[in-house]
Design an enzyme around this catalytic site. Structure first.
Site, PDB file in Angstrom:
ATOM      1  N   ARG A 173     -33.323  -3.333 -28.067  1.00 49.41           N
ATOM      2  CA  ARG A 173     -34.284  -2.286 -27.708  1.00 49.41           C
ATOM      3  C   ARG A 173     -34.996  -2.593 -26.376  1.00 49.41           C
ATOM      4  NH1 ARG A 173     -36.717   0.955 -31.540  1.00 49.41           N
ATOM      5  NH2 ARG A 173     -36.087  -0.463 -33.208  1.00 49.41           N
ATOM      6  N   CYS A 190     -30.388  21.566 -40.316  1.00 43.84           N
ATOM      7  CA  CYS A 190     -30.898  22.156 -41.549  1.00 43.84           C
ATOM      8  C   CYS A 190     -31.525  21.098 -42.465  1.00 43.84           C
ATOM      9  CB  CYS A 190     -29.735  22.874 -42.239  1.00 43.84           C
ATOM     10  SG  CYS A 190     -30.280  23.927 -43.549  1.00 43.84           S
ATOM     11  N   GLU A 191     -32.530  20.428 -41.965  1.00 41.70           N
ATOM     12  CA  GLU A 191     -33.305  19.442 -42.721  1.00 41.70           C
ATOM     13  C   GLU A 191     -34.747  19.590 -42.264  1.00 41.70           C
ATOM     14  OE1 GLU A 191     -32.135  17.044 -44.904  1.00 41.70           O
ATOM     15  OE2 GLU A 191     -30.051  17.669 -44.605  1.00 41.70           O
ATOM     16  N   GLU A 216     -31.475 -12.146 -28.882  1.00 38.28           N
ATOM     17  CA  GLU A 216     -30.597 -10.965 -28.976  1.00 38.28           C
ATOM     18  C   GLU A 216     -31.385  -9.673 -28.796  1.00 38.28           C
ATOM     19  OE1 GLU A 216     -29.181 -11.361 -32.970  1.00 38.28           O
ATOM     20  OE2 GLU A 216     -28.009 -13.152 -32.557  1.00 38.28           O
ATOM     21  N   PRO A 217     -32.136  -9.514 -27.711  1.00 33.11           N
ATOM     22  CA  PRO A 217     -32.903  -8.273 -27.570  1.00 33.11           C
ATOM     23  C   PRO A 217     -31.985  -7.085 -27.316  1.00 33.11           C
ATOM     24  CG  PRO A 217     -33.029  -9.538 -25.543  1.00 33.11           C
ATOM     25  CD  PRO A 217     -32.258 -10.383 -26.536  1.00 33.11           C
TER      26      PRO A 217
HETATM   27  C1  LIG Z   1     -29.056  -9.560 -35.928  1.00 36.43           C
HETATM   28  C2  LIG Z   1     -29.724  -8.654 -34.953  1.00 36.43           C
HETATM   29  N1  LIG Z   1     -29.959  -9.100 -33.708  1.00 36.43           N
HETATM   30  C3  LIG Z   1     -30.540  -8.310 -32.775  1.00 36.43           C
HETATM   31  C4  LIG Z   1     -30.930  -7.026 -33.071  1.00 36.43           C
HETATM   32  C5  LIG Z   1     -31.563  -6.201 -31.992  1.00 36.43           C
HETATM   33  O1  LIG Z   1     -32.875  -5.883 -32.307  1.00 36.43           O
HETATM   34  P1  LIG Z   1     -33.788  -5.170 -31.219  1.00 36.43           P
HETATM   35  O2  LIG Z   1     -33.037  -4.022 -30.716  1.00 36.43           O
HETATM   36  O3  LIG Z   1     -35.021  -4.800 -31.965  1.00 36.43           O
HETATM   37  O4  LIG Z   1     -34.070  -6.197 -30.156  1.00 36.43           O
HETATM   38  C6  LIG Z   1     -30.737  -6.527 -34.351  1.00 36.43           C
HETATM   39  C7  LIG Z   1     -31.167  -5.162 -34.681  1.00 36.43           C
HETATM   40  O5  LIG Z   1     -31.239  -4.723 -35.765  1.00 36.43           O
HETATM   41  C8  LIG Z   1     -30.113  -7.359 -35.321  1.00 36.43           C
HETATM   42  O6  LIG Z   1     -29.887  -6.921 -36.558  1.00 36.43           O
END
Ligand SMILES: Cc1ncc(COP(=O)(O)O)c(C=O)c1O
Length: 360
Positions: free
Chosen positions: A221, A288-289, A218-219
């Site tokens: 980023r 404003c932080e 599940e990439p």
């Molecule tokens: C369950 C799950 N899968 C996948 C991701 C995606 O992570 P990344 O964007 O680091 O690949 C996240 C991000 O928090 C997540 O919580």
């Protein structure tokens, strides 16, 4: 979807054959609005509401990743009432340190994510006793911005042991999902150590107990971070306390990562002028932080009012985490394809910020 949920981007990613990992009913609806097939959606989330489960069952998402014991009865009851058989996976907590920023480290037992192995086994047994549930997967996610493939291998090894146990119990497993987390390079020093996709998959694959079970990942980023740049205008500069400040029209409301995770983003001045000196700036935003900044001690070519800065590697967890704090409308999103640019999200209007409010 949480990394960058713009409908155009989801449509593009889906056209490449990828599915969608969501964390809320809103993200399910967002995927449907982008034209994603419901069966290509999987739903993790530590506190899924009944309404979200009903939505997922009604539209027929691919899988619910169960993260708490009560979800078993909840999903079974909703599935029974709808006369459906629902695929579920167990998100277990491998108790592995992702060795990343504390706020995105999700695989340790003391975090809220997933079920510890003892509980996960009890929940697996329960799922196997439910007529409307099919335990088709196991999943874990040790965190985001993971560089150390040794930690991925350690989590994979726990997944494999758990999968072997589940198969012995008669679970009809079809996949192991090793979550996301592949790191990207935000800085030059990251470049030297960022893992390749191939190395990541090789480490994750160690989770498979046999070759009939598929590997899912599940990439987020790693798909979108490098594709995004935040552009901001320098309103002006000033000196104070021995520092030079670049005062910009974007800040934590557009890119919260520096304020939230002390994250580094490389920043460059886009306009070219001959004979400029490098100057060290704190690049700060208007909110404003004290924490509203895009970068500290940044070496930049000297700045003038009106210069445009490009904040690099902003595609992931940038716009999707943008907020309206200080009544700031969120910016436009522009897709660039070669020479062609398209507005894929209109700049928010001010009045839309209070449209739903009522003076009583
Ligand atoms: C369950 C799950 N899968 C996948 C991701 C995606 O992570 P990344 O964007 O680091 O690949 C996240 C991000 O928090 C997540 O919580």
């Amino acid at each position: 979807v949480k990394a960058l949920g713009n409908l155009s981007v989801l449509r593009l990613i889906s056209s490449e054959g990828l599915g969608m990992d969501v964390v809320s009913g809103g993200e399910i609806e967002r995927c449907l609005a982008a034209g994603i097939a419901p069966g290509d959606i999987i739903f993790s989330g530590v506190a899924k509401s009944r309404a979200e489960v009903e939505l997922g069952v009604r539209v027929g998402i691919g899988s619910f990743n169960i993260e708490a014991p009560h979800e078993v009865d909840l999903i079974q009851n909703v599935a029974l009432a709808s006369g459906k058989i629902v695929s579920v996976a167990i998100r277990f907590n491998p108790d592995i340190d992702g060795d990343t920023h504390d706020k995105i480290n999700t695989g340790l037992a003391e975090t809220k994510f997933g079920l510890n192995l003892d509980l996960a086994k009890k929940v697996a047994a329960e799922i196997l006793s439910k007529p409307n549930l099919r335990l088709t997967g196991l999943t874990c996610h040790i965190g985001s911005q993971i560089f150390d493939m040794g930690q991925v291998r350690a989590a994979a090894s726990r997944s494999r042991e758990f999968a072997s146990w589940a198969l012995d119990q008669g679970a009809p497993l079809s996949h192991i999902d090793m979550g996301g987390g592949l790191a990207v390079a935000y800085s030059e020093s990251d470049l030297a150590r960022v893992p390749s996709f191939k190395d990541w998959i090789a480490a994750a694959k160690e989770a498979l107990p046999n070759d009939k079970i598929a590997l899912h990942v599940e990439p987020g980023r790693a798909i979108v971070a490098d594709s995004g740049v935040l552009l901001t205008e320098v309103i002006d500069t000033k000196e104070s306390g021995g520092k030079n400040f670049a005062l910009c029209d974007a800040g934590m409301t557009e890119l919260v990562r520096p304020a939230m995770y002390e994250a580094y983003h490389h920043i460059i001045r886009t306009s070219r002028r001959a004979g400029d000196l490098d100057i060290i700036y704190d690049v700060v935003g208007p909110v404003c932080e004290t924490s509203c900044a895009l970068g500290y001690d940044m070496r930049l070519q000297s700045l003038l009012k009106g210069d445009i800065l490009a904040v690099l590697t902003s595609g992931a967890y940038g716009m999707s985490m943008a907020s309206n704090y200080n009544s700031r409308p969120r910016p436009a999103e522009i897709a660039i394809d070669g020479e062609v640019t398209r507005v894929i999200r209109q700049r928010e209007t001010l009045s839309s910020l209070w449209d739903s409010e009522r003076i009583q």
